[in-house]
Scaffold this active site. Structure first.
Site, PDB file in Angstrom:
ATOM      1  N   ASP A  88       0.973  -1.135  -0.108  1.00 29.47           N
ATOM      2  CA  ASP A  88      -0.296   0.122  -0.099  1.00 29.47           C
ATOM      3  C   ASP A  88       0.859   1.286  -0.071  1.00 29.47           C
ATOM      4  O   ASP A  88       1.990   1.178   0.362  1.00 29.47           O
ATOM      5  CB  ASP A  88      -0.858  -0.110   1.229  1.00 29.47           C
ATOM      6  CG  ASP A  88      -0.368  -0.360   2.470  1.00 29.47           C
ATOM      7  OD1 ASP A  88       0.794  -0.171   2.616  1.00 29.47           O
ATOM      8  OD2 ASP A  88      -0.916  -0.660   3.474  1.00 29.47           O
ATOM      9  N   ASN A 159      -7.074  -2.356  14.347  1.00 28.29           N
ATOM     10  CA  ASN A 159      -8.429  -2.619  13.999  1.00 28.29           C
ATOM     11  C   ASN A 159      -8.710  -3.945  13.115  1.00 28.29           C
ATOM     12  O   ASN A 159      -9.391  -3.930  12.516  1.00 28.29           O
ATOM     13  CB  ASN A 159      -9.181  -1.408  13.199  1.00 28.29           C
ATOM     14  CG  ASN A 159      -8.583  -1.039  11.884  1.00 28.29           C
ATOM     15  OD1 ASN A 159      -7.667  -1.721  11.491  1.00 28.29           O
ATOM     16  ND2 ASN A 159      -8.797   0.120  11.514  1.00 28.29           N
ATOM     17  N   HIS A 161      -6.696  -4.460  10.303  1.00 23.64           N
ATOM     18  CA  HIS A 161      -6.650  -4.237   8.793  1.00 23.64           C
ATOM     19  C   HIS A 161      -5.417  -4.905   8.568  1.00 23.64           C
ATOM     20  O   HIS A 161      -4.475  -5.169   9.243  1.00 23.64           O
ATOM     21  CB  HIS A 161      -6.514  -2.786   8.306  1.00 23.64           C
ATOM     22  CG  HIS A 161      -5.309  -1.976   8.764  1.00 23.64           C
ATOM     23  ND1 HIS A 161      -5.485  -0.515   9.293  1.00 23.64           N
ATOM     24  CD2 HIS A 161      -4.143  -2.388   8.933  1.00 23.64           C
ATOM     25  CE1 HIS A 161      -4.218  -0.062   9.523  1.00 23.64           C
ATOM     26  NE2 HIS A 161      -3.383  -1.132   9.467  1.00 23.64           N
ATOM     27  N   GLU A 166      -9.220  -2.000   5.431  1.00 27.68           N
ATOM     28  CA  GLU A 166      -9.844  -1.366   6.463  1.00 27.68           C
ATOM     29  C   GLU A 166     -11.268  -2.225   7.018  1.00 27.68           C
ATOM     30  O   GLU A 166     -11.871  -2.856   5.983  1.00 27.68           O
ATOM     31  CB  GLU A 166     -10.193   0.154   6.641  1.00 27.68           C
ATOM     32  CG  GLU A 166      -9.137   0.844   6.466  1.00 27.68           C
ATOM     33  CD  GLU A 166      -8.182   1.216   7.614  1.00 27.68           C
ATOM     34  OE1 GLU A 166      -8.213   0.170   8.446  1.00 27.68           O
ATOM     35  OE2 GLU A 166      -7.589   2.147   7.828  1.00 27.68           O
TER      36      GLU A 166
END
Ligand code: GLP
Length: 266
Positions: A88, A159, A161, A166
């Site tokens: 990413d 979280n 990810h 996400e």
């Protein structure tokens, strides 16, 4: 000391088996991870094949990269056959930006090893909004053109990810522009100085793309990751915890230090 455990996810409807290796400390876990990557590179070299690696950023892989550099400098590990795809990149951010993942990869790995510059792929995020879709398709096509990823290295966000996929990301997702979650931006704010300087978006390879890798190593270190590791490894498989999809795959190895593993046996 390390422990290798084969986990059967009997509490889920999926019953495939993946493996969990954990270590007393983060350094040992990182060195073990680097060794796995180095072994793949060497194995592919013996067969005169490229090693197609999916690489990650963040604090977690820093010692892995340090060890790969050491293996290159002191033990003759060559990266001449490596083709790398990063997971990413923030959008929009130039490759020279000190917080770009392009900058990170150059500083923490690429400038110290003999990888060919033309074999390095990191999502390029200076393209205009109307070109993003085509660009993402190009990135996917490049991965496919090399026969897919031989090995994907992953960290995990608090979280759940993976990459910048996400909570809520489809398990079928491929490379695309994504909106960053508030917790992700909060965690990045010390890097950028203030929260408003943290980009709102990123280009991330998708969950489907990740799961297609022939081998996946998920590395998690430190107490801050213990809660999400417990959810991702033992909780319900849900798009709300993107990493939970890895429970369904047999070619995943979770590599944890003692602190990150602290809650999985509860
Ligand atoms: C970022 C990256 C992820 C990484 C995660 C965890 O959001 N996009 O690929 O796994 O952060 O970062 P850290 O390793 O610093 O905890």
């Amino acid at each position: 000391m390390s422990f290798l455990i084969y986990m059967s996810n009997t509490f889920n409807k999926h019953t495939r088996v993946n493996s969990l290796t954990y270590f007393d400390d983060a350094e040992q876990a990182s060195i073990y991870t680097a060794k796995q990557i180095a072994e793949l590179i060497i194995e592919q070299q013996k067969q005169a094949k490229p090693a197609v690696l999916g690489l990650a950023t963040g604090n977690t892989p820093k010692v892995v990269y340090q060890e790969l550099i050491r293996l290159h400098q002191n033990e003759g590990l060559s990266f001449h056959n490596v083709i790398s795809f990063n997971l990413d990149e923030y959008y929009p951010i130039g490759p020279e930006h000190i917080r770009s993942y392009t900058f990170f990869m150059r500083e923490y790995l690429f400038k110290h090893i003999d990888i060919k510059p033309e074999n390095i792929y990191i999502p390029h995020t200076v393209c205009s909004p109307d070109r993003i879709e085509d660009y993402c398709k190009y990135y996917e096509d490049r991965i496919s053109s090399f026969g897919g990823l031989d090995l994907q290295l992953l960290g995990i966000g608090r979280n759940g990810h993976i990459g910048f996929n996400e909570p809520g990301s489809s398990f079928e997702s491929t490379t695309r522009l994504v909106n960053l979650h508030s917790l992700t931006r909060e965690d990045a704010h010390t890097d950028f100085g203030t929260i408003d300087k943290v980009p709102q978006q990123a280009i991330s390879i998708g969950i489907h793309t990740i799961t297609q890798a022939k081998k996946i190593l998920l590395l998690a270190l430190g107490e801050k990751k213990s809660e999400i590791i417990s959810k991702a490894l033992k909780g319900e498989i849900s798009t709300q915890v993107p990493a939970s999809i890895l429970q369904t795959l047999s070619h995943v190895e979770y590599i944890l230090d003692r602190d990150a593993a602290a809650l999985i046996h509860e």
